[in-house]
Write an enzyme that holds these catalytic residues in place. Structure first.
Site, PDB file in Angstrom:
ATOM      1  CG  HIS A 177      -1.736  -1.235   1.563  1.00  0.00           C
ATOM      2  ND1 HIS A 177      -2.675  -1.635   0.313  1.00  0.00           N
ATOM      3  CD2 HIS A 177      -1.697  -2.041   2.380  1.00  0.00           C
ATOM      4  CE1 HIS A 177      -3.201  -2.839   0.810  1.00  0.00           C
ATOM      5  NE2 HIS A 177      -2.644  -3.196   2.139  1.00  0.00           N
ATOM      6  CD  GLU A 200      -3.177  -3.710   5.709  1.00  0.00           C
ATOM      7  OE1 GLU A 200      -4.284  -3.253   5.344  1.00  0.00           O
ATOM      8  OE2 GLU A 200      -2.446  -4.756   5.331  1.00  0.00           O
ATOM      9  CG  HIS A 208       0.977  -6.787   2.967  1.00  0.00           C
ATOM     10  ND1 HIS A 208       1.559  -5.565   2.723  1.00  0.00           N
ATOM     11  CD2 HIS A 208      -0.405  -6.799   2.891  1.00  0.00           C
ATOM     12  CE1 HIS A 208       0.232  -4.854   2.506  1.00  0.00           C
ATOM     13  NE2 HIS A 208      -0.807  -5.571   2.456  1.00  0.00           N
ATOM     14  NE  ARG A 248      -5.817  -7.670  -6.787  1.00  0.00           N
ATOM     15  CZ  ARG A 248      -6.523  -6.890  -7.433  1.00  0.00           C
ATOM     16  NH1 ARG A 248      -6.442  -6.670  -8.610  1.00  0.00           N
ATOM     17  NH2 ARG A 248      -7.879  -6.704  -6.998  1.00  0.00           N
TER      18      ARG A 248
END
Length: 323
Positions: A105, A122, A180, A200
């Protein structure tokens, strides 16, 4: 008419995903007829997916409407000054029946420039994991863009990724710029900035039901990578009963672990809403004029203007989240 605020529950927003399964139904009691339920968005202010209240006098009011109506009373003075009518967090449960894509991200600056969005820092708390289930977090060796691109183009990316075997209770902090993925067999709680921006980089060469590959974002991802991050993503935390055990404190949120087997009196000194995600058991939350309960797989938000309340349980585990 402006009603008094009270602990708020929201209707979950369920997402069908190519990698999803049925644990959100079977283990967390989310009612859905979707074939592959991958995510339950518990509290969301993402455009097009704004949560609606499910309890009390404010039932079916949107989170966005609550923010514009109650402002600092809902989220706290400092948060309202910073975020205005935008809720800063997205709260989820995720069921990975199959491996998620390998992804990362962008940070706040890049997200603002490209997508007019927050970044997506996150954290994950593993609620349940099948035997030998793994998470991918970071690389297994020192990394730079040249080595990464060589493996990406040769389809040998998995050779340089770090695979961690996980079990219930394991916790990870995923900073922006870190590669991740959630592996098959993992059910987890996710706390993140309000953002739906994901890059992605590899999707296991799989296709959807129409035979199409999902979009990859390798050009965008390259600028978002931070190849020099330390391997500090595993979160150690204490397990002391009937008190807040800190897990993550970052500029975007604080998360504590609570293992409760009695009544706790809570004083909100944070100038923030407090969210409780029930990851095991059942609890009651009592305020002077209200009583609500949540059980495994449910979430509740205590508004900032409720300064004192009580949590009671015979045996439960909670994630406590505030900004």
């Amino acid at each position: 008419m402006k009603f008094n605020l009270y602990p708020l529950k929201f209707h979950p927003i369920l997402k069908d995903k190519i990698w999803g399964g049925q644990k959100l139904n079977t283990l967390l009691n989310k009612e859905s007829h979707l074939p592959n339920v991958g995510e339950s968005w518990e509290i969301s202010d993402v455009e097009g997916d704004t949560s609606l209240v499910s309890n009390g006098t404010l039932e079916n009011q949107s989170l966005k409407h609550l923010l514009s109506t109650y402002k600092a009373d809902l989220i706290g003075k400092k948060n309202y000054e910073k975020f205005g009518d935008n809720f800063p967090l997205l709260i989820k449960f995720i069921d990975a029946n199959k491996d998620l894509s390998i992804q990362l991200h962008p940070n706040d600056e890049l997200s603002k420039k490209r997508h007019n969005s927050f970044g997506k820092t996150e954290m994950w708390y593993v609620m349940q994991a099948e035997a030998d289930s793994k998470l991918i977090v970071g690389f297994n060796q020192p990394m730079n863009s040249e080595i990464y691109l060589e493996h990406l183009h040769n389809k040998t990316l998995t050779q340089i990724l770090n695979f961690d075997k996980v079990e219930s209770g394991d916790t990870y902090f995923i900073e922006v710029g870190r590669v991740h993925s959630i592996g098959a067999g993992v059910l987890l709680a996710e706390i993140q900035q309000t953002s739906d921006v994901t890059y992605r980089v590899y999707d296991w060469d799989r296709v959807d039901e129409k035979g199409n590959f999902r979009e990859l974002h390798n050009d965008l991802a390259l600028e978002a990578f931070d190849f020099n991050m330390p391997n500090n993503f595993r979160v150690p935390y204490k397990n002391e009963e009937n008190q807040a055990n800190n897990m993550v404190s970052c500029p975007y949120f604080t998360t504590n672990y609570l293992k409760i087997n009695k009544s706790l009196k809570i004083k909100n000194t944070h100038d923030s809403f407090i969210i409780y995600m029930c990851v095991e058991g059942e609890v009651e939350i009592l305020t002077p004029n209200n009583r609500e309960s949540i059980k495994t797989g449910e979430t509740i938000m205590v508004p900032a203007n409720i300064s004192e309340f009580e949590i009671t349980s015979k045996n439960a585990k909670l994630l406590e989240v505030y900004v």
